[in-house]
Write a protein that holds these residues in place. Structure first.
Motif, PDB file in Angstrom:
ATOM      1  N   GLU A 264       0.856  -1.279   0.057  1.00 37.45           N
ATOM      2  CA  GLU A 264       0.032  -0.114  -0.008  1.00 37.45           C
ATOM      3  C   GLU A 264       0.852   1.378   0.050  1.00 37.45           C
ATOM      4  OE1 GLU A 264      -3.740   2.041   2.415  1.00 37.45           O
ATOM      5  OE2 GLU A 264      -3.162   0.041   3.000  1.00 37.45           O
TER       6      GLU A 264
ATOM      7  N   GLU B 226       3.552   1.805  -1.478  1.00 41.21           N
ATOM      8  CA  GLU B 226       4.356   2.146  -2.461  1.00 41.21           C
ATOM      9  C   GLU B 226       3.897   2.745  -3.667  1.00 41.21           C
ATOM     10  OE1 GLU B 226       7.413  -1.498  -1.804  1.00 41.21           O
ATOM     11  OE2 GLU B 226       5.385  -1.943  -2.399  1.00 41.21           O
ATOM     12  N   LEU B 227       2.798   3.634  -3.516  1.00 41.71           N
ATOM     13  CA  LEU B 227       2.122   4.077  -4.728  1.00 41.71           C
ATOM     14  C   LEU B 227       3.068   5.284  -5.193  1.00 41.71           C
ATOM     15  CD1 LEU B 227      -0.158   4.674  -6.623  1.00 41.71           C
ATOM     16  CD2 LEU B 227      -1.040   6.102  -4.732  1.00 41.71           C
ATOM     17  N   ASP B 228       3.660   6.085  -4.538  1.00 42.78           N
ATOM     18  CA  ASP B 228       4.507   7.029  -4.916  1.00 42.78           C
ATOM     19  C   ASP B 228       5.582   6.617  -5.918  1.00 42.78           C
ATOM     20  OD1 ASP B 228       5.104   9.929  -5.632  1.00 42.78           O
ATOM     21  OD2 ASP B 228       6.467   9.818  -3.918  1.00 42.78           O
TER      22      ASP B 228
ATOM     23  N   LEU C  88       5.923   3.807  -7.183  1.00 40.84           N
ATOM     24  CA  LEU C  88       5.383   3.098  -8.382  1.00 40.84           C
ATOM     25  C   LEU C  88       4.819   4.096  -9.580  1.00 40.84           C
ATOM     26  CD1 LEU C  88       4.816   0.207  -9.790  1.00 40.84           C
ATOM     27  CD2 LEU C  88       2.181   0.638  -8.586  1.00 40.84           C
ATOM     28  N   LEU C  89       4.457   5.207  -8.966  1.00 42.55           N
ATOM     29  CA  LEU C  89       3.997   6.213  -9.960  1.00 42.55           C
ATOM     30  C   LEU C  89       5.289   6.966 -10.570  1.00 42.55           C
ATOM     31  CD1 LEU C  89       1.074   8.131  -8.212  1.00 42.55           C
ATOM     32  CD2 LEU C  89       1.075   6.905 -10.344  1.00 42.55           C
TER      33      LEU C  89
ATOM     34  N   PRO D 147      -0.021  11.051  -5.950  1.00 44.80           N
ATOM     35  CA  PRO D 147      -0.720   9.785  -4.949  1.00 44.80           C
ATOM     36  C   PRO D 147      -2.022  10.198  -4.726  1.00 44.80           C
ATOM     37  CG  PRO D 147       1.597  10.174  -4.541  1.00 44.80           C
ATOM     38  CD  PRO D 147       1.023  11.341  -5.442  1.00 44.80           C
TER      39      PRO D 147
ATOM     40  N   ALA E 120      -5.506   7.715  -5.040  1.00 46.82           N
ATOM     41  CA  ALA E 120      -5.585   6.708  -3.976  1.00 46.82           C
ATOM     42  C   ALA E 120      -6.480   5.836  -3.796  1.00 46.82           C
ATOM     43  CB  ALA E 120      -5.513   7.657  -2.528  1.00 46.82           C
TER      44      ALA E 120
ATOM     45  N   TRP F  59      -5.973   3.034  -6.282  1.00 46.22           N
ATOM     46  CA  TRP F  59      -4.965   2.056  -5.732  1.00 46.22           C
ATOM     47  C   TRP F  59      -5.380   1.166  -4.750  1.00 46.22           C
ATOM     48  CZ3 TRP F  59      -0.431   0.123  -6.533  1.00 46.22           C
ATOM     49  CH2 TRP F  59       0.473  -0.259  -5.813  1.00 46.22           C
ATOM     50  N   LYS F  60      -6.181   1.710  -3.764  1.00 44.10           N
ATOM     51  CA  LYS F  60      -6.788   0.607  -2.681  1.00 44.10           C
ATOM     52  C   LYS F  60      -7.557  -0.330  -3.431  1.00 44.10           C
ATOM     53  CE  LYS F  60      -6.584   3.870   0.883  1.00 44.10           C
ATOM     54  NZ  LYS F  60      -7.144   4.808   1.881  1.00 44.10           N
TER      55      LYS F  60
END
Length: 147
Positions: free
Chosen positions: A9, A11-13, A15-16, A31, A35, A38-39
């Motif tokens: 969870e 690691e979104l930034d 990954l982007l 992000p 968000a 992503w969830k």
């Protein structure tokens, strides 16, 4: 030694950042803008964001999408998309490690085939996928862009 796993969870930034290297012309996403999506992606049992981590950094990623199916003995099929390696880590085998892990995951889930498409015309990119075990002559791919 690089570790292959599914994304987490927080690691979104990161990954982007990888996706900006994949598609530099895409609009930049913050992000907070994605968000909720992503969830949903993390909670989707038919979707895995596969990552390779080296030195506490996500260095490669791809998306594995598994589709339930009523042919081939009701075995699902899989699609790999968004294959990318961090620019300063390319040429070290991390991309192949990531794609091969996604294929292994698809096999563990009983998929009868794994597909991917590439629009890359550079021969080294096509050879990359062949080195990962894909056959460019096995099928013909068609794409209809909905942008």
């Amino acid at each position: 030694m690089a570790t292959t796993r599914t994304a987490r969870e927080g690691e979104l930034d990161e990954l982007l950042t990888l996706y900006r290297m994949l598609n530099p012309d895409d609009p930049e996403l913050a992000p907070d803008d994605v968000a909720d999506q992503w969830k949903e992606m993390l909670a989707d049992d038919n979707l895995d964001i596969v990552v390779v981590e080296e030195d506490d950094t996500l260095v490669a990623s791809c998306v594995l999408s598994v589709t339930p199916n009523l042919t081939r003995g009701a075995r699902p099929f899989a699609l790999i998309e968004n294959v990318v390696t961090r620019e300063d880590y390319r040429g070290n085998g991390f991309g192949k490690q990531c794609v091969r892990a996604a294929v292994d995951m698809a096999e563990q889930r009983g998929c009868y085939k794994v597909m991917l498409l590439t629009g890359a015309e550079a021969e080294w990119k096509r050879s990359f996928y062949e080195d990962c075990g894909f056959d460019r002559a096995a099928k013909t791919g068609f794409v209809r862009d909905l942008r």
